[in-house]
Motif scaffolding. Structure first.
Motif, PDB file in Angstrom:
ATOM      1  N   SER A 116      32.130 -41.395 -36.038  1.00 57.81           N
ATOM      2  CA  SER A 116      30.959 -42.004 -36.668  1.00 57.81           C
ATOM      3  C   SER A 116      30.451 -41.139 -37.816  1.00 57.81           C
ATOM      4  O   SER A 116      30.725 -39.942 -37.887  1.00 57.81           O
ATOM      5  N   SER A 117      29.684 -41.782 -38.681  1.00 54.57           N
ATOM      6  CA  SER A 117      28.974 -41.050 -39.746  1.00 54.57           C
ATOM      7  C   SER A 117      27.515 -40.837 -39.357  1.00 54.57           C
ATOM      8  O   SER A 117      26.669 -40.588 -40.218  1.00 54.57           O
ATOM      9  N   PHE A 118      27.235 -40.911 -38.055  1.00 58.87           N
ATOM     10  CA  PHE A 118      25.865 -40.801 -37.554  1.00 58.87           C
ATOM     11  C   PHE A 118      25.201 -39.501 -38.005  1.00 58.87           C
ATOM     12  O   PHE A 118      24.059 -39.498 -38.468  1.00 58.87           O
ATOM     13  N   GLY A 119      25.937 -38.392 -37.898  1.00 57.30           N
ATOM     14  CA  GLY A 119      25.382 -37.107 -38.300  1.00 57.30           C
ATOM     15  C   GLY A 119      25.536 -36.837 -39.777  1.00 57.30           C
ATOM     16  O   GLY A 119      24.604 -36.372 -40.434  1.00 57.30           O
ATOM     17  N   ALA A 120      26.721 -37.151 -40.309  1.00 55.80           N
ATOM     18  CA  ALA A 120      26.994 -36.914 -41.725  1.00 55.80           C
ATOM     19  C   ALA A 120      28.293 -37.608 -42.087  1.00 55.80           C
ATOM     20  O   ALA A 120      29.255 -37.599 -41.308  1.00 55.80           O
ATOM     21  N   GLU A 121      28.346 -38.182 -43.279  1.00 56.70           N
ATOM     22  CA  GLU A 121      29.574 -38.819 -43.730  1.00 56.70           C
ATOM     23  C   GLU A 121      30.701 -37.801 -43.875  1.00 56.70           C
ATOM     24  O   GLU A 121      31.876 -38.130 -43.696  1.00 56.70           O
ATOM     25  N   GLU A 122      30.360 -36.549 -44.202  1.00 53.83           N
ATOM     26  CA  GLU A 122      31.381 -35.515 -44.338  1.00 53.83           C
ATOM     27  C   GLU A 122      32.105 -35.270 -43.018  1.00 53.83           C
ATOM     28  O   GLU A 122      33.306 -34.974 -43.006  1.00 53.83           O
ATOM     29  N   VAL A 123      31.370 -35.397 -41.909  1.00 57.03           N
ATOM     30  CA  VAL A 123      31.993 -35.224 -40.591  1.00 57.03           C
ATOM     31  C   VAL A 123      33.017 -36.327 -40.348  1.00 57.03           C
ATOM     32  O   VAL A 123      34.130 -36.088 -39.862  1.00 57.03           O
ATOM     33  N   GLN A 124      32.662 -37.562 -40.686  1.00 57.84           N
ATOM     34  CA  GLN A 124      33.590 -38.676 -40.507  1.00 57.84           C
ATOM     35  C   GLN A 124      34.844 -38.499 -41.363  1.00 57.84           C
ATOM     36  O   GLN A 124      35.966 -38.730 -40.887  1.00 57.84           O
ATOM     37  N   ALA A 125      34.667 -38.096 -42.611  1.00 54.72           N
ATOM     38  CA  ALA A 125      35.820 -37.906 -43.498  1.00 54.72           C
ATOM     39  C   ALA A 125      36.746 -36.813 -42.962  1.00 54.72           C
ATOM     40  O   ALA A 125      37.978 -36.978 -42.941  1.00 54.72           O
ATOM     41  N   TRP A 126      36.163 -35.691 -42.521  1.00 55.42           N
ATOM     42  CA  TRP A 126      36.987 -34.619 -41.951  1.00 55.42           C
ATOM     43  C   TRP A 126      37.685 -35.108 -40.682  1.00 55.42           C
ATOM     44  O   TRP A 126      38.878 -34.847 -40.478  1.00 55.42           O
ATOM     45  N   GLY A 127      36.955 -35.836 -39.838  1.00 50.66           N
ATOM     46  CA  GLY A 127      37.528 -36.325 -38.591  1.00 50.66           C
ATOM     47  C   GLY A 127      38.670 -37.289 -38.817  1.00 50.66           C
ATOM     48  O   GLY A 127      39.665 -37.290 -38.070  1.00 50.66           O
ATOM     49  N   CYS A 128      38.567 -38.102 -39.845  1.00 53.03           N
ATOM     50  CA  CYS A 128      39.651 -39.034 -40.163  1.00 53.03           C
ATOM     51  C   CYS A 128      40.904 -38.266 -40.563  1.00 53.03           C
ATOM     52  O   CYS A 128      42.011 -38.559 -40.081  1.00 53.03           O
ATOM     53  N   ALA A 129      40.751 -37.288 -41.427  1.00 53.18           N
ATOM     54  CA  ALA A 129      41.901 -36.502 -41.873  1.00 53.18           C
ATOM     55  C   ALA A 129      42.543 -35.747 -40.713  1.00 53.18           C
ATOM     56  O   ALA A 129      43.776 -35.727 -40.568  1.00 53.18           O
ATOM     57  N   ARG A 130      41.714 -35.132 -39.879  1.00 51.75           N
ATOM     58  CA  ARG A 130      42.260 -34.348 -38.759  1.00 51.75           C
ATOM     59  C   ARG A 130      42.920 -35.249 -37.724  1.00 51.75           C
ATOM     60  O   ARG A 130      43.965 -34.905 -37.163  1.00 51.75           O
ATOM     61  N   THR A 131      42.335 -36.411 -37.485  1.00 47.60           N
ATOM     62  CA  THR A 131      42.932 -37.368 -36.549  1.00 47.60           C
ATOM     63  C   THR A 131      44.313 -37.789 -37.021  1.00 47.60           C
ATOM     64  O   THR A 131      45.264 -37.842 -36.233  1.00 47.60           O
ATOM     65  N   ALA A 132      44.441 -38.092 -38.305  1.00 45.25           N
ATOM     66  CA  ALA A 132      45.732 -38.490 -38.853  1.00 45.25           C
ATOM     67  C   ALA A 132      46.760 -37.371 -38.682  1.00 45.25           C
ATOM     68  O   ALA A 132      47.915 -37.612 -38.292  1.00 45.25           O
ATOM     69  N   GLU A 133      46.359 -36.136 -38.956  1.00 43.78           N
ATOM     70  CA  GLU A 133      47.265 -35.001 -38.806  1.00 43.78           C
ATOM     71  C   GLU A 133      47.759 -34.877 -37.366  1.00 43.78           C
ATOM     72  O   GLU A 133      48.926 -34.580 -37.113  1.00 43.78           O
ATOM     73  N   ASP A 180      26.456 -53.103 -45.716  1.00 42.62           N
ATOM     74  CA  ASP A 180      26.398 -53.888 -46.952  1.00 42.62           C
ATOM     75  C   ASP A 180      27.737 -53.919 -47.695  1.00 42.62           C
ATOM     76  O   ASP A 180      27.830 -54.488 -48.794  1.00 42.62           O
ATOM     77  N   GLY A 181      28.765 -53.318 -47.111  1.00 45.22           N
ATOM     78  CA  GLY A 181      30.091 -53.371 -47.712  1.00 45.22           C
ATOM     79  C   GLY A 181      30.410 -52.259 -48.682  1.00 45.22           C
ATOM     80  O   GLY A 181      31.513 -52.219 -49.247  1.00 45.22           O
ATOM     81  N   THR A 182      29.500 -51.322 -48.885  1.00 41.91           N
ATOM     82  CA  THR A 182      29.769 -50.212 -49.800  1.00 41.91           C
ATOM     83  C   THR A 182      30.541 -49.108 -49.082  1.00 41.91           C
ATOM     84  O   THR A 182      30.348 -48.871 -47.888  1.00 41.91           O
ATOM     85  N   PRO A 183      31.434 -48.402 -49.795  1.00 45.78           N
ATOM     86  CA  PRO A 183      32.302 -47.418 -49.147  1.00 45.78           C
ATOM     87  C   PRO A 183      31.569 -46.137 -48.757  1.00 45.78           C
ATOM     88  O   PRO A 183      30.626 -45.701 -49.423  1.00 45.78           O
ATOM     89  N   LYS A 184      32.044 -45.522 -47.684  1.00 39.89           N
ATOM     90  CA  LYS A 184      31.637 -44.178 -47.295  1.00 39.89           C
ATOM     91  C   LYS A 184      32.698 -43.180 -47.773  1.00 39.89           C
ATOM     92  O   LYS A 184      33.787 -43.562 -48.228  1.00 39.89           O
ATOM     93  N   LEU A 185      32.405 -41.912 -47.604  1.00 37.93           N
ATOM     94  CA  LEU A 185      33.332 -40.867 -48.037  1.00 37.93           C
ATOM     95  C   LEU A 185      34.686 -40.986 -47.340  1.00 37.93           C
ATOM     96  O   LEU A 185      35.726 -40.699 -47.939  1.00 37.93           O
ATOM     97  N   ALA A 186      34.682 -41.420 -46.084  1.00 36.30           N
ATOM     98  CA  ALA A 186      35.922 -41.459 -45.308  1.00 36.30           C
ATOM     99  C   ALA A 186      36.889 -42.534 -45.772  1.00 36.30           C
ATOM    100  O   ALA A 186      38.074 -42.491 -45.413  1.00 36.30           O
ATOM    101  N   LEU A 187      36.428 -43.494 -46.543  1.00 34.92           N
ATOM    102  CA  LEU A 187      37.319 -44.568 -46.973  1.00 34.92           C
ATOM    103  C   LEU A 187      38.494 -44.013 -47.775  1.00 34.92           C
ATOM    104  O   LEU A 187      39.653 -44.382 -47.532  1.00 34.92           O
ATOM    105  N   GLU A 188      38.219 -43.134 -48.717  1.00 36.14           N
ATOM    106  CA  GLU A 188      39.281 -42.553 -49.529  1.00 36.14           C
ATOM    107  C   GLU A 188      40.231 -41.715 -48.678  1.00 36.14           C
ATOM    108  O   GLU A 188      41.452 -41.723 -48.871  1.00 36.14           O
ATOM    109  N   THR A 189      39.671 -41.004 -47.702  1.00 36.58           N
ATOM    110  CA  THR A 189      40.502 -40.213 -46.794  1.00 36.58           C
ATOM    111  C   THR A 189      41.432 -41.114 -46.004  1.00 36.58           C
ATOM    112  O   THR A 189      42.632 -40.858 -45.887  1.00 36.58           O
ATOM    113  N   PHE A 190      40.881 -42.187 -45.440  1.00 34.25           N
ATOM    114  CA  PHE A 190      41.682 -43.130 -44.667  1.00 34.25           C
ATOM    115  C   PHE A 190      42.817 -43.704 -45.509  1.00 34.25           C
ATOM    116  O   PHE A 190      43.956 -43.830 -45.045  1.00 34.25           O
TER     117      PHE A 190
END
Length: 309
Positions: A116-133, A180-190
């Motif tokens: 989730s991006s509940f705490g910070a969008e940066e956490v979600q982006a990092w989590g997406c990258a690490r999950t993929a790895e 509202d359909g706008t991207p978060k930081l994690a979209l580019e990571t995904f």
């Protein structure tokens, strides 16, 4: 279009199956075995997956093995959200998959994983990258949950709602896109990890996001999608019209369709988590959906020979 069907969702989670009514999962096991047989009758080659488990629990999987549930299936699945709800670290993903792989000869899918991006969008982006790895190469299917944030006007599918505190509100921040359909930081990571990562996106009845979701999935080069056809929704007005529109919109993806959610009036208890009063009715629903959207090849060819009106 349909690459697999999944039988239920998180059956070992109280928010999805009422363990007070079925503490040893006997009713669940019998329901799934009946549904599996009905699906095989309609399409013997269609892969069947046991609903993704959450938490990842070897005891539950041993119970399913002992009750013969896996005998008729082609894969099992796990769900994990270590940065939001689970009591283990994200780095444990390979060992968690290995725990279940050690119990069965069947492939182990990761049919829901997210941050989730509940705490910070940066956490979600990092989590997406690490999950993929951590997961690429560990599972034949990996479905990221999810494309969209859950709209705040809707309810998350949990048992105790707001009483769960921040655990509940995290459900509304799991998307790569805001409400509202706008991207978060994690979209580019995904996007850097497709098509290895697919998407799990639940579409609600008559969901206004469907067409935009399809456009985003294509833009992100997603090839594998997991979604659901709700047994409970099948009793709504024009349910087949909605199901037809949803499945037509998703025809360009390899779709895993999850069959779940007991209609309140057909449950032992009036709740979507209840075992059904008549478990054969769930099998009939699954068979009808497969007959409509994933018939066996021979039946597709035969239908092409029928005269049109």
């Amino acid at each position: 279009m349909i690459e697999a069907v999944m039988l239920w969702n998180e059956p070992n989670n109280k928010s999805h199956w009422d363990l007070a009514l079925d503490p040893d999962w006997f009713l669940f096991a019998e329901m799934v075995k009946g549904a599996s047989r009905a699906i095989r009758t309609e399409n013997p080659d269609l892969p069947q997956v046991l609903g993704g488990i959450s938490p990842i629990d070897p005891h539950f999987m041993r119970t399913m093995i002992g009750q013969g549930v896996l005998d008729g299936l082609d894969a099992v699945a796990v769900h994990g959200f270590p940065l939001d709800w689970n009591l283990w670290q994200i780095h444990d993903w390979p060992s968690k998959v290995a725990e279940i792989r050690a119990l069965t000869h069947l492939p182990v899918w990761v049919s829901e994983v997210g941050v989730s991006s509940f705490g910070a969008e940066e956490v979600q982006a990092w989590g997406c990258a690490r999950t993929a790895e951590l997961l690429k190469g560990e599972a034949p299917r990996i479905h990221w949950y999810s494309l969209y944030d859950l709209p705040r006007e809707w309810e998350a599918t949990t048992r105790h709602k707001e009483a769960e505190g921040s655990s509940y509100y995290r459900h509304f921040h799991m998307g790569l896109l805001r409400q509202d359909g706008t991207p978060k930081l994690a979209l580019e990571t995904f996007a850097r990890h497709t098509p290895d990562l697919g998407i799990c996106q639940w579409f609600h009845y008559d969901d206004h996001r469907l067409d935009d979701a399809v456009a985003w999935l294509k833009r992100l080069h997603v090839t594998h999608l997991r979604t659901g056809l709700s047994w409970a929704d099948s009793f709504r007005p024009d349910a087949l019209g909605w199901f037809d529109r949803q499945m037509a919109a998703l025809q360009d993806f390899a779709v895993t369709v999850t069959f779940c959610f007991t209609p309140e009036h057909r449950g032992i208890s009036p709740h979507h988590t209840s075992p059904p009063l008549v478990r054969e009715e769930f099998a009939e629903f699954c068979a009808a959906m497969v007959r409509r959207y994933a018939p066996a090849r021979g039946r597709i060819a035969a239908s092409a020979l029928l005269p049109t009106a």
